[in-house]
Design a protein around this motif. Structure first.
Motif, PDB file in Angstrom:
ATOM      1  N   GLU A 128      42.610  45.381  39.437  1.00  8.78           N
ATOM      2  CA  GLU A 128      43.213  46.575  38.842  1.00  8.78           C
ATOM      3  C   GLU A 128      42.278  47.767  38.721  1.00  8.78           C
ATOM      4  O   GLU A 128      42.707  48.846  38.296  1.00  8.78           O
ATOM      5  CB  GLU A 128      43.751  46.224  37.443  1.00  8.78           C
ATOM      6  N   GLY A 132      42.128  49.197  34.823  1.00 11.56           N
ATOM      7  CA  GLY A 132      42.691  47.939  34.340  1.00 11.56           C
ATOM      8  C   GLY A 132      42.039  47.460  33.062  1.00 11.56           C
ATOM      9  O   GLY A 132      42.687  46.784  32.245  1.00 11.56           O
ATOM     10  N   SER A 207      50.437  42.783  34.636  1.00 12.12           N
ATOM     11  CA  SER A 207      49.515  43.168  35.695  1.00 12.12           C
ATOM     12  C   SER A 207      50.270  43.809  36.839  1.00 12.12           C
ATOM     13  O   SER A 207      51.454  43.546  37.063  1.00 12.12           O
ATOM     14  CB  SER A 207      48.741  41.946  36.197  1.00 12.12           C
TER      15      SER A 207
END
Length: 365
Positions: A128, A132, A207
């Protein structure tokens, strides 16, 4: 005062021979009366001077009470604003570790059993990117100001309540007094903390790796949760939040004050506000470690409960039994490592920001 009244009476009689003067005194008031004749020869009684001994004391007490109320309001506002500054700093420093903690607790996105803190961070970065690590930061960042502000405000109010019931209202607070005030601070904080934690955890466990995420951001998550179950759904996990934050706040404020006082003595200063930034960060860091040392187990249960699909658990006890039966008692301490790693820097930054804020807003006292 009596001599002055006699002199006034004598002077008045000298200037007005037709008048006579008498003094009347009571326990509360003292008056001087004079009798004189008007143009028709009718005697008149005039109150020529009066002194209300009780009035002066009442006015003085009212002024003192007014000043005390203003000082109390100013102190509470200063604690509120300074706590908000500390909260923002705590979130910016500690959120990446908090994200890893929640993912390890829920077994999602690289946070499965046996995963190390650094391993979970590397996997998050690989999948990510840097953004992230700050996934879900909007919820605590937006709410951090009121959450930490209310926490420090609640602590200030808690101290006032403790002092109210103490014989020595102005004396120093002992460790028990501080603990009571700290525990009290968690009560008003939970009103904002519970729904914020619910949204934050839901955002953290999703996610982009498996396609389009369920929630596009904090407002979208909040709206979906609200549509699904209304206000009760937003406040899902409130009791577990209290079970985490009451003992956590007792340890947080108690440890900070104890270490801060010890460092004040070590540095040989009388004014705690002159404590060095390094000393403040040291006290704050250890306060964070103490807080999470007693909070991690209820935090695990809270994370599981708040991120679970509706209907999976019947209540708090069901979450506990399911977790222990399937993963063992050790699962209650899942996420302990990232929580401890995060605790020192995040809380050091928090208390440093709070102390700086108190100096900035010192004019409110």
């Amino acid at each position: 005062a009596a001599t002055a009244k006699k002199n006034l009476s004598s002077l008045h009689n000298q200037e007005h021979p037709s008048e006579t003067t008498a003094t009347s005194t009571s326990s509360e008031n003292s008056y001087i009366y004079s009798t004189s004749s008007n143009n028709d020869g009718v005697k008149m009684v005039n109150k020529v001077a009066a002194q209300d001994n009780g009035a002066e004391a009442a006015i003085s007490a009212a002024i003192s009470a007014s000043e005390e109320v203003k000082s109390s309001a100013g102190s509470s506002l200063k604690s509120f604003l300074a706590g908000g500054i500390g909260g923002v700093m705590a979130v910016l420093v500690g959120h990446p570790f908090d994200l890893v903690k929640v993912r390890m607790q829920t077994g999602t996105v690289g946070g499965g059993p046996g995963t190390s803190v650094l391993g979970a961070m590397r996997q998050t970065l690989a999948q990510e990117g840097v953004r992230g690590l700050y996934r879900g930061v909007s919820a605590p960042l937006v709410a951090s100001t009121p959450i930490y502000a209310i926490s420090f405000w609640g602590y200030d109010i808690g101290q006032r309540l403790v002092r109210f019931f103490k014989k020595d209202h102005d004396g120093p607070l002992n460790l028990f007094d501080i603990s009571v005030a700290g525990g009290f601070s968690a009560l008003p904080t939970t009103v904002v903390m519970a729904p914020t934690e619910r949204i934050k955890c839901l955002l953290q466990v999703q996610s982009h790796s498996s396609g389009k995420p369920k929630y596009s951001g904090m407002p979208d998550c909040a709206m979906q949760v609200y549509r699904q179950g209304g206000i009760p759904s937003l406040y899902k996990g409130t009791m577990l939040t209290l079970m985490r934050d009451v003992p956590g706040s007792i340890a947080w404020f108690g440890t900070y004050e104890v270490i801060k006082r010890a460092l004040v003595d070590m540095q040989g200063i009388e004014d705690p506000s002159k404590l060095s930034p390094l000393a403040v960060m040291t006290a704050g860091g250890f306060a964070g470690i103490a807080c999470w040392g007693v909070s991690i187990a209820p935090d695990v249960l809270k994370s599981r409960y708040q991120t679970a699909p509706e209907g999976k658990y019947s209540g708090i006890l069901d979450v506990y039994k399911t977790l222990v039966n399937t993963e063992g008692y050790g699962a209650l301490f899942t996420g302990f490592r990232p929580a401890m790693i995060r605790a020192f820097p995040a809380n050091a930054a928090c208390f440093l920001g709070m102390e700086v804020g108190r100096k900035i807003f010192a004019f409110l006292d």
